[in-house]
Design an enzyme around this catalytic site. Structure first.
Site, mmCIF file in Angstrom:
data_model
loop_
_atom_site.group_PDB
_atom_site.id
_atom_site.type_symbol
_atom_site.label_atom_id
_atom_site.label_comp_id
_atom_site.label_asym_id
_atom_site.label_seq_id
_atom_site.Cartn_x
_atom_site.Cartn_y
_atom_site.Cartn_z
ATOM 1 N N GLU A 1 0.826 -1.207 0.000
ATOM 2 C CA GLU A 1 0.000 0.000 0.000
ATOM 3 C C GLU A 1 0.861 1.258 0.000
ATOM 4 O OE1 GLU A 1 -2.244 -3.427 1.532
ATOM 5 O OE2 GLU A 1 -0.317 -2.532 2.093
ATOM 6 N N PRO B 1 13.724 -12.561 -0.600
ATOM 7 C CA PRO B 1 12.574 -12.875 0.265
ATOM 8 C C PRO B 1 11.755 -11.636 0.593
ATOM 9 C CG PRO B 1 14.623 -12.909 1.524
ATOM 10 C CD PRO B 1 15.015 -12.783 0.085
ATOM 11 N N MET C 1 16.548 -4.245 2.320
ATOM 12 C CA MET C 1 15.260 -3.659 1.963
ATOM 13 C C MET C 1 15.449 -2.563 0.919
ATOM 14 S SD MET C 1 12.482 -4.827 3.466
ATOM 15 C CE MET C 1 11.406 -3.394 3.327
ATOM 16 N N GLY C 2 14.454 -2.413 0.068
ATOM 17 C CA GLY C 2 14.399 -1.255 -0.813
ATOM 18 C C GLY C 2 15.228 -1.331 -2.071
ATOM 19 N N LEU D 1 3.453 -5.818 -11.630
ATOM 20 C CA LEU D 1 3.636 -4.616 -12.449
ATOM 21 C C LEU D 1 5.041 -4.045 -12.314
ATOM 22 C CD1 LEU D 1 0.237 -2.814 -11.763
ATOM 23 C CD2 LEU D 1 0.861 -4.193 -13.752
ATOM 24 N N GLU D 2 5.674 -4.269 -11.158
ATOM 25 C CA GLU D 2 7.012 -3.697 -10.944
ATOM 26 C C GLU D 2 8.025 -4.247 -11.944
ATOM 27 O OE1 GLU D 2 7.559 -4.469 -6.800
ATOM 28 O OE2 GLU D 2 6.635 -2.577 -6.184
#
Length: 425
Positions: A56, A268, A312-313, A340-341
């Protein structure tokens, strides 16, 4: 009604809070969930956006951009429930905005937080129902709008069982901007007035596609970091879950005899699982290489490596460098993640059968031959062989998925038009 909701949430908290404590999921922001906000907080009637978790938080990026254009002097409050979602949301915050955690849904807590924030509008990303929060906002005459709303199969079954309890809460929401006609129909069946529902599409399609010049250097840097040569192929498996990596590694083993230069990267969904995945990789006689530990040139001791993205990221950068992408949470009954990414990076995309969290997007991809579904390790290996065996087929599928994104964009602007009708000063 507050007493009823408080009792229900108290029972929920009594069951789940000890579990969260045991799993170590309490974080520094938990005091915010108890309603402790900075004393000097003064936001001048901001727009409050709630995005529960990572998905989200990523999806509201375009909405935040449109809000800043429409209301350049408005401050934003962005709340999440998860720490990972909070981390993603940090990238959306500008000077003067406020990043926080959603208060626990006890009436005395949410009243305190609403009074302190004093929002002019409350926006819920997707469909989260917090009875006390929604009731208190409605009582304070704060307009509430849901954007990118959807009612999953599991949620619909649960909501139907408590239809008469939940209907009064749903009808306190000023407008539901939903992803599809199915979501609209489900809300109507739950008792929402159809005049308060608008099908605006899926904001996840509103991805910035003007990135090719920026992405090439990122992709080259990633491939260099992974010591990949011009003939090497990279298979990135993003947002994988427990019991999924075993299936992927089995398929990879089947692929290697025919594609010895194929490299595998596992990313993961929860990076804290990385060490467990490393042990799994070792057990299957491969060498785990953690991205956080890579540096310099490839050591001569590396034999049959499997890369593990334990940061992360950074997943989108690795999608950019991939030759083929598998999107996880779909071989196990988790509901899948955002296809979609990688499609926005013009990559051929493959996924498992359990994509019910993205049912409409998945249906479009399959109907337009813009993605491939595989049900198990054997089928996964077969489908990837087909893609790796034909550069033309891989390129055509990637182009179809890219065009599909373009043709479905615009939900963000439709949401902003609804918000303009609801927002108060």
């Amino acid at each position: 009604m507050f007493i009823i909701y408080d009792v229900i949430f108290l029972v929920f908290a009594a069951v789940y809070l000890p579990i969260y404590l045991f799993k170590g999921k309490f974080h520094q922001g938990f005091l915010r969930r108890l309603g402790f906000l900075p004393r000097d907080l003064d936001l001048d009637r901001p727009v409050w956006i709630h995005a529960v978790s990572v998905g989200e938080a990523v999806s509201i990026k375009g909405l935040v951009s449109e809000l800043r254009k429409a209301y350049p002097h408005k401050k934003l409050v962005i709340s999440t429930v998860t720490a990972t979602g909070n981390k993603i949301a940090r990238g959306l915050i500008a000077d003067g905005d406020f990043l926080t955690y959603l208060p626990l849904d006890f009436s005395f807590i949410v009243r305190k937080v609403i009074k302190k924030i004093n929002p002019s509008l409350f926006i819920i990303a997707e469909t989260e129902i917090w009875p006390n929060l929604i009731t208190c906002l409605h009582k304070q005459k704060v307009p509430i709008v849901t954007v990118n709303g959807r009612i999953s199969d599991n949620s619909y079954s649960g909501y139907r069982a408590i239809k008469y309890l939940i209907r009064p809460i749903l009808n306190k929401v000023g407008m539901f901007c939903v992803q599809s006609a199915i979501d609209a129909e489900r809300l109507i069946n739950l008792g929402v007035d159809k005049e308060n529902i608008q099908v605006t599409g899926n904001v996840k399609f509103d991805i910035n596609l003007n990135l090719e010049a920026q992405l090439l250097p990122q992709a080259l840097a990633v491939r260099k970091k992974l010591w990949l040569g011009p003939d090497d192929k990279l298979w990135v498996c993003g947002s994988t879950h427990a019991n999924e990596e075993e299936i992927i590694i089995k398929a990879y083993r089947e692929l290697l005899p025919g594609f010895p230069k194929l490299k595998l990267l596992l990313a993961p969904r929860h990076p804290e699982r990385s060490k467990d995945i490393g042990r799994l990789v070792l057990r299957d006689s491969f060498m785990p290489l953690f991205i956080s530990s890579l540096s310099g040139s490839c050591p001569t001791c590396v034999n049959q490596p499997i890369f593990i993205l334990d940061l992360m990221g950074e997943l989108l950068d690795y999608y950019s460098a991939a030759d083929i992408v598998f999107v996880g949470g779909s071989l196990v009954k988790t509901g899948g993640h955002n296809i979609l990414e990688p499609a926005s990076r013009k990559k051929p995309v493959i996924f498992g059968p359990h994509m019910y969290n993205f049912r409409d997007i998945t249906r479009l991809f399959l109907e337009h031959k813009a993605g491939i579904m595989a049900r198990d390790a054997d089928e996964l290996a077969i489908k990837i062989k087909e893609i790796l065996g034909s550069d033309l087929a891989a390129r055509q599928m990637a182009e179809r998925s890219y065009e599909l994104i373009i043709s479905n964009q615009g939900a963000g602007k439709k949401n902003i038009e609804v918000i303009k009708r609801l927002i108060s000063s």
